[in-house]
Motif scaffolding. Structure first.
Motif, PDB file in Angstrom:
ATOM      1  N   VAL A 113       0.849  -1.195   0.000  1.00 44.33           N
ATOM      2  CA  VAL A 113       0.000   0.000   0.000  1.00 44.33           C
ATOM      3  C   VAL A 113       0.884   1.245   0.000  1.00 44.33           C
ATOM      4  CG1 VAL A 113      -1.757   1.310   1.257  1.00 44.33           C
ATOM      5  CG2 VAL A 113      -1.872  -1.192   1.181  1.00 44.33           C
ATOM      6  N   VAL A 114       0.570   2.177  -0.913  1.00 40.32           N
ATOM      7  CA  VAL A 114       1.268   3.462  -0.974  1.00 40.32           C
ATOM      8  C   VAL A 114       0.232   4.575  -0.908  1.00 40.32           C
ATOM      9  CG1 VAL A 114       3.225   2.557  -2.293  1.00 40.32           C
ATOM     10  CG2 VAL A 114       1.280   3.533  -3.516  1.00 40.32           C
ATOM     11  N   GLY A 115       0.707   5.759  -0.558  1.00 35.77           N
ATOM     12  CA  GLY A 115      -0.164   6.923  -0.519  1.00 35.77           C
ATOM     13  C   GLY A 115      -0.099   7.707  -1.818  1.00 35.77           C
ATOM     14  N   LEU A 116      -0.801   8.830  -1.855  1.00 41.52           N
ATOM     15  CA  LEU A 116      -0.812   9.665  -3.060  1.00 41.52           C
ATOM     16  C   LEU A 116       0.518  10.370  -3.307  1.00 41.52           C
ATOM     17  CD1 LEU A 116      -4.338  11.336  -3.128  1.00 41.52           C
ATOM     18  CD2 LEU A 116      -3.415   9.551  -4.602  1.00 41.52           C
ATOM     19  N   ARG A 117       1.330  10.494  -2.281  1.00 37.94           N
ATOM     20  CA  ARG A 117       2.674  11.072  -2.400  1.00 37.94           C
ATOM     21  C   ARG A 117       3.622  10.126  -1.693  1.00 37.94           C
ATOM     22  NH1 ARG A 117      -0.754  13.583  -4.723  1.00 37.94           N
ATOM     23  NH2 ARG A 117      -1.227  15.769  -4.607  1.00 37.94           N
ATOM     24  N   GLU A 118       4.790   9.873  -2.303  1.00 38.88           N
ATOM     25  CA  GLU A 118       5.782   8.988  -1.689  1.00 38.88           C
ATOM     26  C   GLU A 118       7.186   9.452  -2.056  1.00 38.88           C
ATOM     27  OE1 GLU A 118       5.407   6.629   0.473  1.00 38.88           O
ATOM     28  OE2 GLU A 118       3.266   6.166   0.331  1.00 38.88           O
ATOM     29  N   TRP A 119       8.153   9.106  -1.210  1.00 37.97           N
ATOM     30  CA  TRP A 119       9.558   9.328  -1.504  1.00 37.97           C
ATOM     31  C   TRP A 119      10.058   8.169  -2.361  1.00 37.97           C
ATOM     32  CZ3 TRP A 119      11.908  13.767  -0.601  1.00 37.97           C
ATOM     33  CH2 TRP A 119      11.410  14.606   0.403  1.00 37.97           C
ATOM     34  N   VAL A 120      10.815   8.478  -3.413  1.00 38.00           N
ATOM     35  CA  VAL A 120      11.365   7.445  -4.294  1.00 38.00           C
ATOM     36  C   VAL A 120      12.830   7.737  -4.574  1.00 38.00           C
ATOM     37  CG1 VAL A 120       9.123   7.013  -5.394  1.00 38.00           C
ATOM     38  CG2 VAL A 120      10.724   8.633  -6.451  1.00 38.00           C
ATOM     39  N   ALA A 121      13.492   6.752  -5.171  1.00 34.36           N
ATOM     40  CA  ALA A 121      14.866   6.906  -5.661  1.00 34.36           C
ATOM     41  C   ALA A 121      14.937   6.289  -7.055  1.00 34.36           C
ATOM     42  CB  ALA A 121      15.852   6.214  -4.716  1.00 34.36           C
ATOM     43  N   LEU A 122      15.882   6.763  -7.839  1.00 35.01           N
ATOM     44  CA  LEU A 122      16.169   6.205  -9.155  1.00 35.01           C
ATOM     45  C   LEU A 122      17.620   5.740  -9.135  1.00 35.01           C
ATOM     46  CD1 LEU A 122      14.511   9.009 -11.350  1.00 35.01           C
ATOM     47  CD2 LEU A 122      13.506   6.817 -10.643  1.00 35.01           C
ATOM     48  N   PRO A 123      17.893   4.559  -8.556  1.00 29.66           N
ATOM     49  CA  PRO A 123      19.277   4.114  -8.383  1.00 29.66           C
ATOM     50  C   PRO A 123      20.054   3.999  -9.689  1.00 29.66           C
ATOM     51  CG  PRO A 123      17.720   2.551  -7.392  1.00 29.66           C
ATOM     52  CD  PRO A 123      16.924   3.625  -8.012  1.00 29.66           C
ATOM     53  N   GLY A 124      19.394   3.642 -10.775  1.00 31.37           N
ATOM     54  CA  GLY A 124      20.069   3.533 -12.065  1.00 31.37           C
ATOM     55  C   GLY A 124      20.592   4.858 -12.588  1.00 31.37           C
ATOM     56  N   LEU A 125      20.032   5.952 -12.101  1.00 31.32           N
ATOM     57  CA  LEU A 125      20.482   7.292 -12.486  1.00 31.32           C
ATOM     58  C   LEU A 125      21.270   7.957 -11.358  1.00 31.32           C
ATOM     59  CD1 LEU A 125      17.294   8.671 -14.302  1.00 31.32           C
ATOM     60  CD2 LEU A 125      19.319   7.616 -15.324  1.00 31.32           C
ATOM     61  N   GLY A 126      21.427   7.262 -10.230  1.00 31.70           N
ATOM     62  CA  GLY A 126      22.159   7.828  -9.101  1.00 31.70           C
ATOM     63  C   GLY A 126      21.393   8.911  -8.375  1.00 31.70           C
TER      64      GLY A 126
END
Length: 153
Positions: free
Chosen positions: A3-16
């Motif tokens: 379950v996630v909310g309408l806003r979340e923190w993410v990362a894009l490890p492939g782009l650093g």
């Protein structure tokens, strides 16, 4: 399913890239990343795209020069009906304890509050369920910012 909310923190490890706020948008099928200075080029006979990813907020402006293999070009129709041809890349996305490949269109989102929009295809691929009444329920993914083959310092 997670379950996630309408806003979340993410990362894009492939782009650093780490520490990016994302808007979860079940009404959009594709995901989008705020990018400018987009330049297609060839590397070893393959099509690639170089761009500046804008990752900051009003409080802290950040940007990173990135490179990624070009998946395709796609015509996207915005919510106001305007059609635009965009470059599409694929890179890993980390949200909470999940990491999976997601296709992103590269677009100028400077007038938008969130630099990254996560569409319904990515939600299905990541096996996520959205609870619209909550936000920032997943732990912030932490990845070291590196200069991989797709992230350029």
């Amino acid at each position: 399913m997670t379950v996630v909310g309408l806003r979340e923190w993410v990362a894009l490890p492939g782009l650093g890239v780490a520490g990016l706020r994302a808007k979860i948008d079940t009404g959009a099928s594709t995901s989008s990343l705020h990018a400018t200075d987009i330049e297609p080029f060839e590397r070893d006979g393959e099509k690639w795209v170089r761009f500046t990813a804008h990752l900051g907020t009003v409080v802290q402006l950040r940007h990173r020069r990135c490179e990624a293999p070009l998946v395709t070009r796609k015509t996207i129709k915005s919510s106001n009906g305007h059609a635009q041809v965009r470059y599409v890349i694929s890179t890993t996305l980390a949200l909470g304890d999940r990491v999976w490949p997601v296709e992103f269109t590269l677009a100028c989102r400077k007038s938008m509050r969130y630099r990254l929009l996560l569409g319904s295809k990515a939600l299905i691929d990541g096996q996520l369920v959205v609870n619209p009444g909550i936000k920032y329920v997943q732990d912030k993914p932490v990845f070291p910012v590196s200069t991989s083959s797709t992230g350029v310092a």
